[in-house]
Design a protein around this motif. Sequence first.
Motif, PDB file in Angstrom:
ATOM      1  N   ILE A   1      64.144  27.170  22.208  1.00  0.00           N
ATOM      2  CA  ILE A   1      63.452  26.728  21.144  1.00  0.00           C
ATOM      3  C   ILE A   1      64.209  26.133  19.923  1.00  0.00           C
TER       4      ILE A   1
ATOM      5  N   TYR B   1      57.169  31.699  32.293  1.00  0.00           N
ATOM      6  CA  TYR B   1      56.312  30.793  31.979  1.00  0.00           C
ATOM      7  C   TYR B   1      56.410  29.522  32.439  1.00  0.00           C
ATOM      8  N   ASN B   2      57.840  29.004  32.688  1.00  0.00           N
ATOM      9  CA  ASN B   2      58.046  28.017  33.485  1.00  0.00           C
ATOM     10  C   ASN B   2      57.411  28.044  34.992  1.00  0.00           C
TER      11      ASN B   2
ATOM     12  N   VAL C   1      54.834  34.615  24.609  1.00  0.00           N
ATOM     13  CA  VAL C   1      54.913  33.100  25.026  1.00  0.00           C
ATOM     14  C   VAL C   1      53.169  32.896  25.222  1.00  0.00           C
TER      15      VAL C   1
ATOM     16  N   ASN D   1      49.972  32.355  29.393  1.00  0.00           N
ATOM     17  CA  ASN D   1      50.449  33.286  28.638  1.00  0.00           C
ATOM     18  C   ASN D   1      51.391  34.392  29.275  1.00  0.00           C
TER      19      ASN D   1
ATOM     20  N   VAL E   1      60.361  32.780  29.067  1.00  0.00           N
ATOM     21  CA  VAL E   1      60.333  31.496  29.385  1.00  0.00           C
ATOM     22  C   VAL E   1      60.426  31.237  30.817  1.00  0.00           C
TER      23      VAL E   1
ATOM     24  N   ASP F   1      50.717  22.837  21.182  1.00  0.00           N
ATOM     25  CA  ASP F   1      51.715  23.297  21.936  1.00  0.00           C
ATOM     26  C   ASP F   1      51.667  24.912  22.191  1.00  0.00           C
ATOM     27  N   PRO F   2      52.217  25.037  23.447  1.00  0.00           N
ATOM     28  CA  PRO F   2      52.539  26.433  23.476  1.00  0.00           C
ATOM     29  C   PRO F   2      53.634  26.743  22.741  1.00  0.00           C
ATOM     30  N   PHE F   3      53.683  28.140  22.423  1.00  0.00           N
ATOM     31  CA  PHE F   3      54.674  28.682  21.522  1.00  0.00           C
ATOM     32  C   PHE F   3      55.034  30.042  21.564  1.00  0.00           C
ATOM     33  N   ALA F   4      56.283  30.191  21.164  1.00  0.00           N
ATOM     34  CA  ALA F   4      56.762  31.946  21.415  1.00  0.00           C
ATOM     35  C   ALA F   4      56.312  32.459  19.924  1.00  0.00           C
TER      36      ALA F   4
ATOM     37  N   LEU G   1      58.441  24.634  26.266  1.00  0.00           N
ATOM     38  CA  LEU G   1      58.402  25.668  25.023  1.00  0.00           C
ATOM     39  C   LEU G   1      59.421  25.344  23.959  1.00  0.00           C
ATOM     40  N   ARG G   2      58.979  24.630  22.928  1.00  0.00           N
ATOM     41  CA  ARG G   2      60.028  24.286  22.036  1.00  0.00           C
ATOM     42  C   ARG G   2      59.812  25.091  20.538  1.00  0.00           C
TER      43      ARG G   2
END
Length: 291
Positions: free
Chosen positions: A51, A151-152, A210, A157, A148, A126-129, A5-6
């Motif tokens: 991020i 998520y990892n 996320v 979601n 995060v 991309d995944p996003f916050a 997640l960036r």
Amino acid sequence: MVKPLRKAVLPVAGLGTRFLPATKAMPKEMLPVVDKPLIQYAVDEARAAGIEQFCMVTGRGKTALIDHFDIAFELEATLAERNKREALDLLREEAMPPGSISTVRQQVPLGLGHAIWCARTFIGDDPFAILLPDDLVLSETPCTAQLVKVYNETGGNVVAVSEVPKEHTNRYGILKTGAVEGDRVEVTGLVEKPAPENAPSNLSIIGRYVLLPEVVTYLSRMERGAGNEVQLTDAMAKMIGHAPFHGLKFEGKRFDCGDKAGFLEAQIAFALARPDLGPAVRAFLKNYVNA
Ligand code: UTP
């Protein structure tokens, strides 16, 4: 292995009507809690979660938010000349790497879902916050970093959730819950602003998410929901069953700074938590609470 997640989207195009007249010529997200604007808390929290790329969804009258992340060249030169090291260091610590913030325009505030859809090119695959800057969280570990971490491990979601009084469910996005594992709750349904008698639980989503990029596909349908707005919650609900979906009962306290009482409580809580201000604030508060 999940995609790292960036990216984060910061929707800031709302009208902020509850804070008029303060928000007539100044964006709500520039209101300070103690000495830092709400937008800066959101960016700092996201950066602490790894991020690196930000997209602000802005509207008319929001230029101050963009300027806030620019270099104040003249100010820095004056501070350097006057040997104001502390102030200078503070500004430099918070400087953003060039090119890390982009902005898109939401010309008409048609709802949070529509605001996120406006950032579709930035989101890409991309995944996003998402961080709503008017929700502030005071916690040991920054709230987005907590999301995060989940998520990892789980992918899919992940949303931050907190319990609300049953009679307030009509103000929030509410979860229907499946399996519970410690602080993690499986999301089996989502409803935006249900009446208390129809609410599937009293667990509400707060302004930290996320999400997988697929949500944009559902947002593109532009279906109107509660309040005739394009609701993010409705698009998220469509992803249930296609990918893991978890709610995290995060550690910390959330303050709704879009609301006057919540904003004032945040001022007190954040000031009390500060070593440089806490003792003075605690001392003067005594003059008011017993009055
Ligand atoms: P709010 O529901 O707090 O709305 O939006 P608001 O317009 O900011 O404030 P009030 O209710 O008029 O006082 C929650 C978040 O979603 C963003 C807002 O900027 C805020 O961060 N938002 C909302 C948008 O970016 N676009 C929209 O169309 C709606």
